[in-house]
Design an enzyme around this catalytic site. Structure first.
Site, PDB file in Angstrom:
ATOM      1  N   HIS A  48       7.122   5.631  14.644  1.00 64.60           N
ATOM      2  CA  HIS A  48       7.117   5.618  13.175  1.00 64.60           C
ATOM      3  C   HIS A  48       6.758   4.214  12.708  1.00 64.60           C
ATOM      4  O   HIS A  48       6.924   3.256  13.446  1.00 64.60           O
ATOM      5  CB  HIS A  48       8.497   5.995  12.627  1.00 64.60           C
ATOM      6  CG  HIS A  48       8.783   7.446  12.696  1.00 64.60           C
ATOM      7  ND1 HIS A  48       9.360   8.143  11.669  1.00 64.60           N
ATOM      8  CD2 HIS A  48       8.541   8.362  13.661  1.00 64.60           C
ATOM      9  CE1 HIS A  48       9.477   9.411  12.009  1.00 64.60           C
ATOM     10  NE2 HIS A  48       8.995   9.565  13.221  1.00 64.60           N
ATOM     11  N   THR A  76       2.084   4.411   4.841  1.00 62.27           N
ATOM     12  CA  THR A  76       1.775   3.330   3.893  1.00 62.27           C
ATOM     13  C   THR A  76       0.286   2.965   3.874  1.00 62.27           C
ATOM     14  O   THR A  76      -0.268   2.696   2.807  1.00 62.27           O
ATOM     15  CB  THR A  76       2.636   2.094   4.218  1.00 62.27           C
ATOM     16  OG1 THR A  76       3.990   2.540   4.400  1.00 62.27           O
ATOM     17  CG2 THR A  76       2.599   1.078   3.102  1.00 62.27           C
ATOM     18  N   HIS A  91       9.387   0.642   9.124  1.00 64.18           N
ATOM     19  CA  HIS A  91       8.789   1.469   8.074  1.00 64.18           C
ATOM     20  C   HIS A  91       8.253   0.591   6.947  1.00 64.18           C
ATOM     21  O   HIS A  91       8.807  -0.456   6.667  1.00 64.18           O
ATOM     22  CB  HIS A  91       9.840   2.398   7.455  1.00 64.18           C
ATOM     23  CG  HIS A  91      10.122   3.604   8.280  1.00 64.18           C
ATOM     24  ND1 HIS A  91      11.393   3.982   8.618  1.00 64.18           N
ATOM     25  CD2 HIS A  91       9.302   4.537   8.818  1.00 64.18           C
ATOM     26  CE1 HIS A  91      11.338   5.095   9.324  1.00 64.18           C
ATOM     27  NE2 HIS A  91      10.086   5.451   9.464  1.00 64.18           N
ATOM     28  N   GLY A  92       7.215   1.071   6.274  1.00 68.13           N
ATOM     29  CA  GLY A  92       6.756   0.405   5.067  1.00 68.13           C
ATOM     30  C   GLY A  92       5.712  -0.661   5.311  1.00 68.13           C
ATOM     31  O   GLY A  92       5.100  -0.736   6.375  1.00 68.13           O
ATOM     32  N   ASP A 140       8.265  15.513   7.734  1.00 65.89           N
ATOM     33  CA  ASP A 140       8.633  14.189   8.228  1.00 65.89           C
ATOM     34  C   ASP A 140       9.995  13.814   7.635  1.00 65.89           C
ATOM     35  O   ASP A 140      10.245  14.056   6.451  1.00 65.89           O
ATOM     36  CB  ASP A 140       7.543  13.196   7.784  1.00 65.89           C
ATOM     37  CG  ASP A 140       7.764  11.784   8.306  1.00 65.89           C
ATOM     38  OD1 ASP A 140       8.356  11.647   9.395  1.00 65.89           O
ATOM     39  OD2 ASP A 140       7.320  10.829   7.628  1.00 65.89           O
ATOM     40  N   HIS A 141      10.864  13.252   8.432  1.00 68.33           N
ATOM     41  CA  HIS A 141      12.181  12.795   7.976  1.00 68.33           C
ATOM     42  C   HIS A 141      12.939  13.794   7.104  1.00 68.33           C
ATOM     43  O   HIS A 141      13.245  13.488   5.941  1.00 68.33           O
ATOM     44  CB  HIS A 141      12.074  11.468   7.209  1.00 68.33           C
ATOM     45  CG  HIS A 141      11.799  10.303   8.096  1.00 68.33           C
ATOM     46  ND1 HIS A 141      12.775   9.685   8.844  1.00 68.33           N
ATOM     47  CD2 HIS A 141      10.649   9.658   8.376  1.00 68.33           C
ATOM     48  CE1 HIS A 141      12.228   8.702   9.540  1.00 68.33           C
ATOM     49  NE2 HIS A 141      10.944   8.677   9.283  1.00 68.33           N
ATOM     50  N   VAL A 167       1.571   7.573  10.166  1.00 68.25           N
ATOM     51  CA  VAL A 167       0.865   6.638   9.280  1.00 68.25           C
ATOM     52  C   VAL A 167       1.081   7.091   7.843  1.00 68.25           C
ATOM     53  O   VAL A 167       0.641   8.174   7.461  1.00 68.25           O
ATOM     54  CB  VAL A 167      -0.642   6.604   9.604  1.00 68.25           C
ATOM     55  CG1 VAL A 167      -1.359   5.639   8.665  1.00 68.25           C
ATOM     56  CG2 VAL A 167      -0.893   6.230  11.061  1.00 68.25           C
ATOM     57  N   GLY A 197       3.681   3.144  11.389  1.00 68.16           N
ATOM     58  CA  GLY A 197       2.399   2.795  11.996  1.00 68.16           C
ATOM     59  C   GLY A 197       1.430   2.083  11.077  1.00 68.16           C
ATOM     60  O   GLY A 197       0.235   2.092  11.317  1.00 68.16           O
TER      61      GLY A 197
END
Ligand SMILES: [Zn+2]
Length: 280
Positions: free
Chosen positions: A205, A230, A177-178, A81-82, A228, A207
């Site tokens: 992204h 966080t 995000h977050g 991811d990323h 998913v 989620g």
């Protein structure tokens, strides 16, 4: 079983559901995620992001993901991811990730196309798949990101997919995000525009705080993968907090089991929400 990313996404895209891609930072996360997927007969994606390497090193996580995938009775893809550079993507491919995300979203369009294309060539050379990102997925902690129009533009997405040959595209439609301060409103109209122009699985992204209604709308309109991260961390932390507060003689093994169970519960909830249960 370890199944190509492309195949897992193609089925979801055709049948109108989304596969959860869960950022796993420990064996407890991996075990809980796989148990949930097997119990609900759902395909699943295990992933770790480059910014998480300091506490979940790629070299340790990927072999564990692969072993877990091979033992699983449901389709599992192992994903980076990323990835923030070409080098990180190559490293992940060499470790056996069957797909990688190259994140060039902060680059100017042409530069994003060029750098993504290079990663596509490398990934395809070893039979792996690639996800890229266009448009800026904001940070939930940054209020400027909530207000600015940083959404993915439909015809740019079409051009980007054609020029790079990516297998999946992460889009920005108001997702963040977050950990959210408030539940974000996704621009489903924009998603529909993108989906009608691009016949490629889309990725959402951020989620962890989106409303159930928006998640469903995404899964039904071309989003085949939902990240998913966080939510799993929050679930584990809350469960440990509760365990330590209520157990007279806390011990490490029981605490590990508490994390596995909390992860399983959170992953199961997401699988049902994304409607990937019963699809494997
Ligand atoms: Zn992301």
């Amino acid at each position: 079983m370890l199944v190509p990313f492309r195949e897992i996404l193609a089925d979801a895209h055709q049948r109108g559901y989304a596969v959860g891609a869960f950022n796993c930072l420990s064996t407890e996360h991996i075990m809980g995620a796989i148990q949930a997927a097997e119990q609900l007969r759902s395909p699943i994606i295990l992933q770790v992001a480059e910014i998480q390497f300091p506490y979940a090193p790629l070299e340790l996580m990927v072999p564990a993901f692969i072993e877990a995938a091979q033992r699983a009775t449901v389709p599992v893809a192992v994903h980076l991811d990323h990835g923030l550079s070409f080098e990180t993507c190559i490293k992940a491919l060499r470790l056996g990730c069957n797909s990688v995300m190259f994140d060039g979203a902060s680059l100017p369009f042409e530069e994003n196309v060029n750098q993504t294309s290079l990663v596509v060539r490398a990934a395809k050379a070893v039979g792996a798949d690639i996800e890229a990102e266009l448009g800026h997925v904001g940070d939930a902690q940054c209020s400027a990101d909530i207000e600015n129009d940083i959404f993915t533009v439909a015809d740019e997405a079409k051009t980007f997919i054609e020029r790079t040959g990516v297998d999946a595209l992460a889009i920005a439609i108001g997702n963040l995000h977050g950990k959210y301060i408030a539940t974000p409103q996704l621009n489903i109209t924009r998603l529909k525009e993108i989906n009608s122009l691009c016949n490629t699985p889309l990725v959402l992204h951020g989620g962890s705080g989106t409303s159930e209604e928006d998640f469903k709308a995404c899964a039904h309109n071309g989003v085949a993968k939902i990240n998913v991260a966080t939510a799993l961390q929050i679930a584990a932390t809350k469960a440990v907090e509760n365990y330590l507060a209520t157990s007279a003689t806390p011990n490490y093994i029981d605490m590990k089991n508490v994390i596995v169970e909390a992860t399983k519960e959170s992953v199961s909830w997401h699988i049902r929400l994304f409607e990937s249960d019963g699809k494997a």
